[in-house]
Every structure is written in C-alpha cells, then in structure tokens.
Write an enzyme that holds these catalytic residues in place. Structure first.
Site, mmCIF file in Angstrom:
data_model
loop_
_atom_site.group_PDB
_atom_site.id
_atom_site.type_symbol
_atom_site.label_atom_id
_atom_site.label_comp_id
_atom_site.label_asym_id
_atom_site.label_seq_id
_atom_site.Cartn_x
_atom_site.Cartn_y
_atom_site.Cartn_z
ATOM 1 N N GLN A 231 8.867 -4.743 -0.108
ATOM 2 C CA GLN A 231 8.488 -6.085 -0.550
ATOM 3 C C GLN A 231 7.609 -6.065 -1.798
ATOM 4 O O GLN A 231 7.870 -6.773 -2.766
ATOM 5 C CB GLN A 231 7.750 -6.821 0.575
ATOM 6 C CG GLN A 231 7.300 -8.206 0.136
ATOM 7 C CD GLN A 231 6.911 -9.104 1.294
ATOM 8 O OE1 GLN A 231 6.966 -8.705 2.450
ATOM 9 N NE2 GLN A 231 6.519 -10.316 0.997
ATOM 10 N N GLU B 144 14.920 -4.613 4.873
ATOM 11 C CA GLU B 144 15.312 -5.872 5.503
ATOM 12 C C GLU B 144 15.643 -6.873 4.412
ATOM 13 O O GLU B 144 15.184 -6.756 3.290
ATOM 14 C CB GLU B 144 14.212 -6.363 6.449
ATOM 15 C CG GLU B 144 12.854 -6.531 5.824
ATOM 16 C CD GLU B 144 12.550 -7.972 5.557
ATOM 17 O OE1 GLU B 144 12.856 -8.801 6.421
ATOM 18 O OE2 GLU B 144 12.043 -8.278 4.476
ATOM 19 N N GLY C 59 5.848 0.098 5.556
ATOM 20 C CA GLY C 59 6.730 1.146 6.048
ATOM 21 C C GLY C 59 7.790 1.535 5.031
ATOM 22 O O GLY C 59 8.047 2.706 4.795
ATOM 23 N N THR C 60 8.408 0.511 4.399
ATOM 24 C CA THR C 60 9.494 0.797 3.463
ATOM 25 C C THR C 60 8.966 1.446 2.190
ATOM 26 O O THR C 60 9.451 2.487 1.761
ATOM 27 C CB THR C 60 10.256 -0.500 3.105
ATOM 28 O OG1 THR C 60 10.629 -1.153 4.313
ATOM 29 C CG2 THR C 60 11.491 -0.187 2.309
ATOM 30 N N THR D 253 -3.259 -5.602 5.343
ATOM 31 C CA THR D 253 -2.111 -6.348 5.869
ATOM 32 C C THR D 253 -1.504 -5.651 7.077
ATOM 33 O O THR D 253 -0.603 -6.178 7.700
ATOM 34 C CB THR D 253 -1.012 -6.504 4.804
ATOM 35 O OG1 THR D 253 -0.665 -5.200 4.348
ATOM 36 C CG2 THR D 253 -1.506 -7.317 3.632
ATOM 37 N N ASN E 66 -4.686 -4.681 -4.473
ATOM 38 C CA ASN E 66 -4.692 -6.134 -4.523
ATOM 39 C C ASN E 66 -6.090 -6.712 -4.631
ATOM 40 O O ASN E 66 -6.321 -7.665 -5.353
ATOM 41 C CB ASN E 66 -4.001 -6.705 -3.288
ATOM 42 C CG ASN E 66 -2.498 -6.542 -3.372
ATOM 43 O OD1 ASN E 66 -1.966 -6.329 -4.457
ATOM 44 N ND2 ASN E 66 -1.809 -6.615 -2.251
ATOM 45 N N ASN F 18 0.959 -10.454 -9.346
ATOM 46 C CA ASN F 18 2.096 -9.730 -9.910
ATOM 47 C C ASN F 18 2.252 -9.995 -11.398
ATOM 48 O O ASN F 18 2.677 -9.132 -12.148
ATOM 49 C CB ASN F 18 3.380 -10.094 -9.163
ATOM 50 C CG ASN F 18 3.348 -9.570 -7.736
ATOM 51 O OD1 ASN F 18 2.545 -8.708 -7.413
ATOM 52 N ND2 ASN F 18 4.202 -10.102 -6.877
ATOM 53 N N GLU G 177 5.003 11.361 -23.254
ATOM 54 C CA GLU G 177 3.711 11.491 -23.923
ATOM 55 C C GLU G 177 2.571 11.108 -22.998
ATOM 56 O O GLU G 177 1.479 11.660 -23.083
ATOM 57 C CB GLU G 177 3.664 10.594 -25.163
ATOM 58 C CG GLU G 177 4.248 11.229 -26.388
ATOM 59 C CD GLU G 177 4.122 10.322 -27.595
ATOM 60 O OE1 GLU G 177 3.009 9.898 -27.910
ATOM 61 O OE2 GLU G 177 5.155 10.036 -28.211
#
Length: 450
Positions: A11, A71, A144-145, A179, A206, A228, A254
C-alpha cells in the site's frame, strides 16, 4: 538510454508511486492518458524523459513501472483513478489475499505465488530498455507486503540483475505513530535484506513528515496524500537529472559512489527545502543560502533522528531551478564553517552537488507553493543508527516473550531467522558507531577550540 524501472510494493509503495507519477507527468507535460502534446519527436527514444517513460508508436508515454500488492483494493484505486489510462494493465499486479501485516506471508506463503509474475513483468520492462541503469524500489517495512514481498523481490532482482543498482525508498515505522503491533518484527526482518540487496536506501518516516506538514505548511491534520506529495518532491528532485538535461547532472550510480563509504553504511537521510505554503511564499525571498541552510536543519529531516547527534560522512545536494554554481559554492562554504554540521574527520570534502535548470513543479491545488528554486539533500549521517536502535529495542521487548512469533512460524518461517536478522542489525548499529568514532584517538584536545 539509461533507463530506470520503478517498483512499487504494498500500500505505501503504491500510494507514494501515485504521487510520484502524478508529479512526473506534470513536470513533463504528459496528460493522464499518456499523450504528450509537446513531444514533437514521437517514437524517437532519445529524449531525456525516456529514462522513466517508454513511448509507443502511437505517441503514448507509458511509465517504466510496476505496482504490486497482495490484495486488490489499493491497486483497484489505480485501475479506476484519474491516471488509469497511463499504465498498461499488466503493470498493475494484485493478488487475492493480503499479507496481514505478516512478513512471513509476504515473503514465503502468499508472496511466493506472485513473485514470478512480478519478475516476468519486470523482465518485459527490462527487455524494452536499451541500457537499463537500475531500479527504484518503493515500500514500507512495517506492513506485511512491503516488508515480506519487498525483500523477496529485492533478493530475486539481485540474482537476475546482479550488476544493476537498486535504490530503495523505504518508509520506516515512526517512534510514536504505529499502524501495526508487529511493525518491529517486520522492519527488522526486512532491513536484514535491505542491507544486503539495496545499494542505497533512503529512510522516510511518516511522523517526521507529519511534523513538517504541520509546522511548515500549517496543515492541522495531514493526510497520506499530503505526506506522499512531499515525498514525491524529494524523489522527483533526485531523478530530475535523469529526466531533464541540466548543468551538473547526477547519475544514479553517482549517488552510490559519493554517498556510500562502506557497503553496509548505505542508509540515507533526506530533506527538502523550501517546504512552504503559497500564502507565506508570497512574502519570502528564498535565496540559495537560505534553502541550503534549511535542508541541514534537524527539523527538515524526513526521518525522526537528529543529525546533530551524529556526524555526516557525505551529502548530496540537488538544486533545481534558478541556481548558479557560484551561489552553491558560497552556500556550501558557509555550511562548512558551521559548528552544528559536523563531518567525520576522514571525509573532509563531503559534498556532491547537482544543478538542474528545470524549476520545481507542484501539483495544482496541492499544499506546496510554486517556487523559483529548491534543493533536496540526501545525506549519510551516523545518526541514522537512532532509527535502528529504536526499532531494535521494541523488537527485543516483544521477542523476549516470543510474542506473536507463532504467526510467523506458522507461515513456514524458522525462529532462527528472527535472531539472525536481529544480530545483523546489532552489527549494523556497531558499524555506525565505529564509523562515527574513527580517528577518535586524537579528540582529547578538542575542548579548547571554543
């Protein structure tokens, strides 16, 4: 051409990716459907932006990127979002069940099933390149991903493309904001492979970026979109010199050469200036010395750690917009005289500068003001070890009781991997300590300088 393939995992990786590609398109004048009205040489692949975009015969520009998640929900947002026509459907890969914040699921059980498909797509992108330069990998190590599948992909890329550079933009767990309960496990396990399989990793967190949004942009409750967009400015600045022609261009290799003194010491801090809202920018003159000072401020760092607690080994300053080398030299000379910015004694010069005349772009309706010049700094500072020691401490508290370990073992992991990864990180902390202390034997007489 010196092409670069971006890989966005999980995500966080995908959402940062969305912000980046939105910004790249804006900077190059590419429409959300991939057409580029200003591109006169359709199909000719030697324009500078072809490092990041490939061109089809019909004049459509397709990002050299893949998005992977275990997912579907986050990738479905890309499939239905405003940039849905930009990407080839094969570039968006999603599975059916997610990694459930479990490194072992992303790395062993669920990730195993999707990794060959991903590598197949990467191979297609790579075959489309004339001189592939390397990979940018975007992921977070708390979930996890991002942690599990991210590590797996990095390991496999090392096998398939051994000599190509791999730059990681990695979102680390924040000190206060969390999280997932098992973040420390996932981070330690995946840092273990970041150590071995990336050439440079830029740490982001974050909480640090929240604070920057609150303080500098007066956003009371920053959203991920705000964060972001700020991250994408950094990544855009780093890649400007690959996508445009500039005065002093900086290549991906470089970065490695100039920032990494020892192979393991490759975790970087980043900062960007000016981060300023449109209302304020109207009243401020942001000169080269001012923005240069700003990127060295501890509060500008995009990861929660204090550069004053460590020493700089090297830093890379990427200027863009209305900047001339003379100003840069003067600004850097001033920084060197500052007591607050300390370099290790074995690296006296320590600055790599790049200048690009393309002024920074901002997303319309976004939070950042449009400015004439900006600078992005990537620095290698021993204080980065603070990030690791914080995570290690949390890891130890949980692992002493073997809390949550059964979820990992149940997915085919062995308990030994925990201790192995933890020992590797302990060694890394030690490495940072030693690098900062080298030449410490002659520091006895420093007190008289003041």
């Amino acid at each position: 051409m010196r092409e670069i393939i971006s890989i966005h995992i999980g995500q966080a990786g995908i959402q940062v990716g969305n912000a980046c590609w939105e910004l790249y398109c804006l900077e190059h004048g590419i429409e959300p459907d991939g057409t580029m009205p200003s591109d006169t040489s359709v199909g000719v692949a030697h324009d500078a932006f072809n490092t990041f975009f490939s061109e089809t015969g019909s004049g459509k520009h397709v990002p050299r990127a893949i998005f992977v998640d275990l997912e579907p929900t986050v990738i479905d947002e890309v499939r239905t979002g405003s940039y849905r026509q930009l990407f080839h459907p094969e570039q968006l890969i999603s599975g059916k069940e997610d990694a459930a914040n479990n490194f072992a699921r992303g790395h062993y059980t669920v990730g195993k099933e999707i990794v060959d498909l991903c590598l197949d797509r990467v191979r297609k992108l790579a075959d489309n390149c004339t001189g592939l330069q390397g990979f940018l990998v975007f992921n977070a190590v708390g979930g996890g991903t991002g942690s599990g599948l991210g590590s797996l992909l990095l390991e496999r890329l090392s096998v398939d493309y051994g000599k190509k550079s791999k730059l990681g933009f990695t979102i680390y767990p924040s000190p206060q904001v969390s999280t997932a309960v098992v973040e420390p496990y996932n981070s330690v396990l995946s840092t273990h492979s970041l150590l071995e399989h990336t050439d440079v990793a830029v740490l982001l967190d974050n909480e640090a970026i929240y604070d920057i949004c609150r303080r500098s942009l007066d956003i009371e409750r920053p959203t991920y979109t705000n964060l972001n967009r700020l991250i994408s400015q950094i990544i855009s600045s780093l890649t400007t010199s690959l996508r445009f022609d500039g005065a002093i261009n900086v290549d991906v290799t470089e970065f490695q050469t100039n920032l990494v003194p020892y192979p393991r010491i490759h975790f970087m801090l980043s900062s960007y200036a000016p981060v300023i809202s449109a209302e304020k920018a109207y009243h401020e003159q942001l000169s080269v010395p001012e923005i240069t000072n700003a990127v060295f401020e501890p509060s500008s760092m995009m990861a929660k750690c204090d550069p004053r607690h460590g020493k700089y080994m090297a830093c890379c300053l990427m200027y863009r917009g209305d900047v001339v080398p003379k100003d840069v030299n003067a600004a850097v000379a001033t920084i060197k005289t500052k007591r607050t910015v300390q370099f290790v004694d074995w690296c006296p010069t320590g600055f790599k500068c790049g200048i690009n005349y393309q002024p920074p772009s901002v997303v319309p309706g976004g939070d950042l003001a449009k400015v004439q010049r900006a600078v992005c700094m990537i620095s290698n500072n021993t204080a980065v070890a603070e990030v690791f020691s914080r995570i290690d401490h949390k890891f130890d508290l949980m692992y002493a009781k073997r809390a949550f370990v059964h979820w990992y073992v149940g997915e085919g992991m062995e308990e030994g991997e925990f201790s192995e990864a933890r020992e590797d990180l302990a060694a890394l902390e030690k490495d940072y300590e030693e690098v900062g202390a080298e030449g410490a034997d002659d520091e006895g007489d420093e007190g008289e300088d003041y």
